[in-house]
Design a protein around this motif. Structure first.
Motif, PDB file in Angstrom:
ATOM      1  N   MET A   1       0.819  -1.221   0.000  1.00  0.00           N
ATOM      2  CA  MET A   1       0.000   0.000   0.000  1.00  0.00           C
ATOM      3  C   MET A   1       0.850   1.268   0.000  1.00  0.00           C
ATOM      4  SD  MET A   1      -3.144   0.641  -0.187  1.00  0.00           S
ATOM      5  CE  MET A   1      -4.062   1.787   0.816  1.00  0.00           C
ATOM      6  N   MET A   2       0.188   2.355  -0.399  1.00  0.00           N
ATOM      7  CA  MET A   2       0.784   3.684  -0.268  1.00  0.00           C
ATOM      8  C   MET A   2       1.217   3.872   1.183  1.00  0.00           C
ATOM      9  SD  MET A   2      -2.286   5.798  -2.111  1.00  0.00           S
ATOM     10  CE  MET A   2      -3.666   4.666  -2.150  1.00  0.00           C
ATOM     11  N   GLY A   3       2.373   4.481   1.360  1.00  0.00           N
ATOM     12  CA  GLY A   3       2.786   4.850   2.713  1.00  0.00           C
ATOM     13  C   GLY A   3       3.493   3.756   3.501  1.00  0.00           C
TER      14      GLY A   3
ATOM     15  N   GLY B   1       6.424   2.557   2.795  1.00  0.00           N
ATOM     16  CA  GLY B   1       7.872   2.789   2.788  1.00  0.00           C
ATOM     17  C   GLY B   1       8.618   2.067   1.675  1.00  0.00           C
ATOM     18  N   LYS B   2       7.907   1.761   0.571  1.00  0.00           N
ATOM     19  CA  LYS B   2       8.553   0.995  -0.509  1.00  0.00           C
ATOM     20  C   LYS B   2       9.779   1.727  -1.072  1.00  0.00           C
ATOM     21  CE  LYS B   2       4.621   1.126  -2.115  1.00  0.00           C
ATOM     22  NZ  LYS B   2       3.351   1.314  -2.726  1.00  0.00           N
ATOM     23  N   SER B   3       9.646   3.043  -1.277  1.00  0.00           N
ATOM     24  CA  SER B   3      10.768   3.781  -1.875  1.00  0.00           C
ATOM     25  C   SER B   3      11.917   3.929  -0.878  1.00  0.00           C
ATOM     26  CB  SER B   3      10.321   5.163  -2.353  1.00  0.00           C
ATOM     27  OG  SER B   3       9.295   4.996  -3.302  1.00  0.00           O
TER      28      SER B   3
ATOM     29  N   GLU C   1      -9.455  -4.760  -0.461  1.00  0.00           N
ATOM     30  CA  GLU C   1      -9.368  -5.291  -1.829  1.00  0.00           C
ATOM     31  C   GLU C   1      -7.973  -5.836  -2.134  1.00  0.00           C
ATOM     32  OE1 GLU C   1     -12.273  -1.752  -3.530  1.00  0.00           O
ATOM     33  OE2 GLU C   1     -10.266  -1.958  -4.379  1.00  0.00           O
ATOM     34  N   ARG C   2      -6.964  -5.138  -1.594  1.00  0.00           N
ATOM     35  CA  ARG C   2      -5.602  -5.414  -2.049  1.00  0.00           C
ATOM     36  C   ARG C   2      -4.839  -6.449  -1.237  1.00  0.00           C
ATOM     37  NH1 ARG C   2      -3.391   0.624  -3.670  1.00  0.00           N
ATOM     38  NH2 ARG C   2      -4.758   0.921  -5.472  1.00  0.00           N
ATOM     39  N   GLU C   3      -5.111  -6.514   0.060  1.00  0.00           N
ATOM     40  CA  GLU C   3      -4.278  -7.410   0.868  1.00  0.00           C
ATOM     41  C   GLU C   3      -4.318  -8.861   0.382  1.00  0.00           C
ATOM     42  OE1 GLU C   3      -4.525  -6.763   5.120  1.00  0.00           O
ATOM     43  OE2 GLU C   3      -2.979  -5.232   4.859  1.00  0.00           O
TER      44      GLU C   3
ATOM     45  N   ASP D   1      -0.297  14.139  -2.452  1.00  0.00           N
ATOM     46  CA  ASP D   1      -0.009  13.837  -3.855  1.00  0.00           C
ATOM     47  C   ASP D   1      -0.520  12.462  -4.291  1.00  0.00           C
ATOM     48  OD1 ASP D   1       1.699  12.385  -2.317  1.00  0.00           O
ATOM     49  OD2 ASP D   1       3.539  12.954  -3.385  1.00  0.00           O
ATOM     50  N   ARG D   2      -1.507  11.941  -3.549  1.00  0.00           N
ATOM     51  CA  ARG D   2      -2.047  10.636  -3.953  1.00  0.00           C
ATOM     52  C   ARG D   2      -3.503  10.798  -4.360  1.00  0.00           C
ATOM     53  NH1 ARG D   2       1.762   8.965   0.551  1.00  0.00           N
ATOM     54  NH2 ARG D   2       3.162   7.486  -0.449  1.00  0.00           N
ATOM     55  N   PRO D   3      -3.739  10.816  -5.682  1.00  0.00           N
ATOM     56  CA  PRO D   3      -5.091  11.113  -6.178  1.00  0.00           C
ATOM     57  C   PRO D   3      -6.157  10.197  -5.587  1.00  0.00           C
ATOM     58  CG  PRO D   3      -3.543  10.771  -8.004  1.00  0.00           C
ATOM     59  CD  PRO D   3      -2.771  10.559  -6.759  1.00  0.00           C
ATOM     60  N   LEU D   4      -5.821   8.932  -5.343  1.00  0.00           N
ATOM     61  CA  LEU D   4      -6.860   8.018  -4.851  1.00  0.00           C
ATOM     62  C   LEU D   4      -7.338   8.383  -3.455  1.00  0.00           C
ATOM     63  CD1 LEU D   4      -5.679   4.457  -5.977  1.00  0.00           C
ATOM     64  CD2 LEU D   4      -7.314   5.979  -7.076  1.00  0.00           C
ATOM     65  N   LEU D   5      -6.542   9.197  -2.743  1.00  0.00           N
ATOM     66  CA  LEU D   5      -6.933   9.537  -1.371  1.00  0.00           C
ATOM     67  C   LEU D   5      -7.541  10.931  -1.264  1.00  0.00           C
ATOM     68  CD1 LEU D   5      -4.012   7.932   0.673  1.00  0.00           C
ATOM     69  CD2 LEU D   5      -6.210   6.956  -0.009  1.00  0.00           C
TER      70      LEU D   5
ATOM     71  N   GLY E   1       4.195   1.401  -7.377  1.00  0.00           N
ATOM     72  CA  GLY E   1       3.061   2.111  -6.781  1.00  0.00           C
ATOM     73  C   GLY E   1       2.073   1.096  -6.200  1.00  0.00           C
ATOM     74  N   GLY E   2       1.296   1.560  -5.219  1.00  0.00           N
ATOM     75  CA  GLY E   2       0.442   0.643  -4.458  1.00  0.00           C
ATOM     76  C   GLY E   2      -0.573  -0.150  -5.259  1.00  0.00           C
ATOM     77  N   GLY E   3      -0.940   0.323  -6.469  1.00  0.00           N
ATOM     78  CA  GLY E   3      -1.950  -0.395  -7.231  1.00  0.00           C
ATOM     79  C   GLY E   3      -1.375  -1.319  -8.293  1.00  0.00           C
ATOM     80  N   ALA E   4      -0.058  -1.239  -8.498  1.00  0.00           N
ATOM     81  CA  ALA E   4       0.544  -1.937  -9.645  1.00  0.00           C
ATOM     82  C   ALA E   4       0.362  -3.457  -9.581  1.00  0.00           C
ATOM     83  CB  ALA E   4       2.030  -1.594  -9.733  1.00  0.00           C
TER      84      ALA E   4
ATOM     85  N   PHE F   1      -3.489   5.835 -16.544  1.00  0.00           N
ATOM     86  CA  PHE F   1      -2.338   5.719 -15.643  1.00  0.00           C
ATOM     87  C   PHE F   1      -1.935   4.249 -15.469  1.00  0.00           C
ATOM     88  CE2 PHE F   1      -0.908   4.751 -11.298  1.00  0.00           C
ATOM     89  CZ  PHE F   1       0.305   5.422 -11.282  1.00  0.00           C
ATOM     90  N   ARG F   2      -2.943   3.376 -15.264  1.00  0.00           N
ATOM     91  CA  ARG F   2      -2.648   1.955 -15.009  1.00  0.00           C
ATOM     92  C   ARG F   2      -1.981   1.294 -16.218  1.00  0.00           C
ATOM     93  NH1 ARG F   2      -2.260   1.953  -9.800  1.00  0.00           N
ATOM     94  NH2 ARG F   2      -4.138   2.683  -8.759  1.00  0.00           N
ATOM     95  N   ASP F   3      -2.412   1.655 -17.421  1.00  0.00           N
ATOM     96  CA  ASP F   3      -1.784   1.079 -18.621  1.00  0.00           C
ATOM     97  C   ASP F   3      -0.320   1.516 -18.712  1.00  0.00           C
ATOM     98  OD1 ASP F   3      -4.133  -0.147 -19.273  1.00  0.00           O
ATOM     99  OD2 ASP F   3      -4.727   1.304 -20.811  1.00  0.00           O
TER     100      ASP F   3
ATOM    101  N   ALA G   1       9.093   3.142  -9.674  1.00  0.00           N
ATOM    102  CA  ALA G   1       8.225   3.061 -10.860  1.00  0.00           C
ATOM    103  C   ALA G   1       7.406   4.340 -11.034  1.00  0.00           C
ATOM    104  CB  ALA G   1       7.307   1.845 -10.754  1.00  0.00           C
ATOM    105  N   ASP G   2       6.917   4.918  -9.920  1.00  0.00           N
ATOM    106  CA  ASP G   2       6.121   6.153 -10.044  1.00  0.00           C
ATOM    107  C   ASP G   2       6.932   7.278 -10.700  1.00  0.00           C
ATOM    108  OD1 ASP G   2       3.862   5.031  -8.944  1.00  0.00           O
ATOM    109  OD2 ASP G   2       4.137   5.895  -6.946  1.00  0.00           O
ATOM    110  N   SER G   3       8.204   7.411 -10.284  1.00  0.00           N
ATOM    111  CA  SER G   3       9.041   8.469 -10.874  1.00  0.00           C
ATOM    112  C   SER G   3       9.271   8.203 -12.355  1.00  0.00           C
ATOM    113  CB  SER G   3      10.405   8.551 -10.186  1.00  0.00           C
ATOM    114  OG  SER G   3      10.248   8.665  -8.812  1.00  0.00           O
TER     115      SER G   3
HETATM  116  C1  S3P Z   1      -1.317   4.377  -6.023  1.00  0.00           C
HETATM  117  C2  S3P Z   1      -0.145   4.546  -5.311  1.00  0.00           C
HETATM  118  C3  S3P Z   1       0.835   5.569  -5.634  1.00  0.00           C
HETATM  119  C4  S3P Z   1       0.753   5.967  -7.114  1.00  0.00           C
HETATM  120  C5  S3P Z   1      -0.663   6.336  -7.462  1.00  0.00           C
HETATM  121  C6  S3P Z   1      -1.651   5.204  -7.206  1.00  0.00           C
HETATM  122  C7  S3P Z   1      -2.243   3.301  -5.604  1.00  0.00           C
HETATM  123  O1  S3P Z   1       2.142   5.083  -5.358  1.00  0.00           O
HETATM  124  O2  S3P Z   1       1.189   4.927  -7.936  1.00  0.00           O
HETATM  125  O3  S3P Z   1      -1.001   7.470  -6.696  1.00  0.00           O
HETATM  126  O4  S3P Z   1      -3.106   2.913  -6.406  1.00  0.00           O
HETATM  127  O5  S3P Z   1      -2.115   2.801  -4.458  1.00  0.00           O
HETATM  128  P1  S3P Z   1       2.706   4.841  -3.851  1.00  0.00           P
HETATM  129  O6  S3P Z   1       2.246   3.488  -3.402  1.00  0.00           O
HETATM  130  O7  S3P Z   1       4.185   4.879  -4.030  1.00  0.00           O
HETATM  131  O8  S3P Z   1       2.189   5.950  -3.014  1.00  0.00           O
END
Ligand code: S3P
Length: 207
Positions: free
Chosen positions: A30-32, A34-36, A156-158, A137-141, A99-102, A77-79, A53-55
């Motif tokens: 998930m976002m937050g 500490g992956k980076s 959904e993700r776990e 900076d996280r659009p989903l939130l 990123g958290g959704g990848a 974005f996902r594609d 990957a986000d950068s």
């Molecule tokens: C997302 C996480 C973000 C980034 C985008 C969508 C997600 O990355 O890819 O905002 O779907 O959880 P981080 O997990 O690095 O915040």
């Protein structure tokens, strides 16, 4: 005394590198969580390149992630995210923070399984909330109730993150401790070395 040269025991880092070959180490979760931060430190320890990957997506699009979401929407974005990760996996070995959704995309999970060892950095919802609250900076939130959004996304993700090869509990301890645990787990996974007993806070957080 024999003067035969006894080779020095190889370090965990060297063992991991030789077992990895051209595969990468991919951090998911998930976002937050500490992956980076953890990924960057792990890459330095292993002397591997680190890629976020986000950068890379932002560089490829010439836009920030919030701009991509705003102008083109999440499916676009996902594609792009899937394409960028596929390209990065072909350039291994390295440490790749996703990123958290990848990892939710099956094709990406398949590619990661073929070309990398994956680590799920798992954190409790309250740790995640505390960390993501600091940045906008996280659009989903950008929702009326970000906490409820995090809870829904975790639900959904776990079950999907669980498919990663390894799971490490990300929590509020020094980053280097998490990196040490990643290195030890990687060595056990790749080289069959015994993992020393995890402290009880790690074991319970990882369940
Ligand atoms: C997302 C996480 C973000 C980034 C985008 C969508 C997600 O990355 O890819 O905002 O779907 O959880 P981080 O997990 O690095 O915040």
């Amino acid at each position: 005394m024999s003067d035969a040269v006894v080779p020095a025991p190889a370090s965990s880092e060297a063992d991991i590198l030789s077992a990895l070959g051209s595969r990468s180490i991919v951090l998911v979760g998930m976002m937050g969580v500490g992956k980076s931060t953890i990924g960057r430190r792990m890459a330095a320890r292993l002397r591997l390149p680190f890629v976020d990957a986000d950068s890379e997506i932002e560089a490829a699009a010439g836009m920030t992630i919030p701009e991509i979401f705003e102008r083109h929407g999440e499916p676009y974005f996902r594609d792009g995210e899937a394409r960028v990760i596929a390209r990065l996996l072909d350039g291994g070995p390295g440490v790749l923070a996703t990123g958290g959704g990848a990892f939710m995309r099956e094709e990406t999970r398949r590619r990661i399984a073929a070309k990398a060892v994956s680590i799920w950095l798992k954190a409790d919802p309250d740790v995640i909330m505390r960390r993501v609250r600091r940045r906008a900076d996280r659009p989903l939130l950008q929702t009326a109730d970000p906490e409820a959004t995090v809870t829904r996304l975790l639900g959904e993700r776990e079950p999907v993150y669980r498919n990663a090869d390894l799971t490490i509990a990300s929590r509020d301890v020094p980053h280097d401790r998490i990196v040490d645990e990643c290195i030890e787990m990687l060595r056990a996974h790749l080289c069959g070395a015994a993992v020393s007993e995890q402290p009880s806070d790690v074991a319970s957080a990882a369940r």
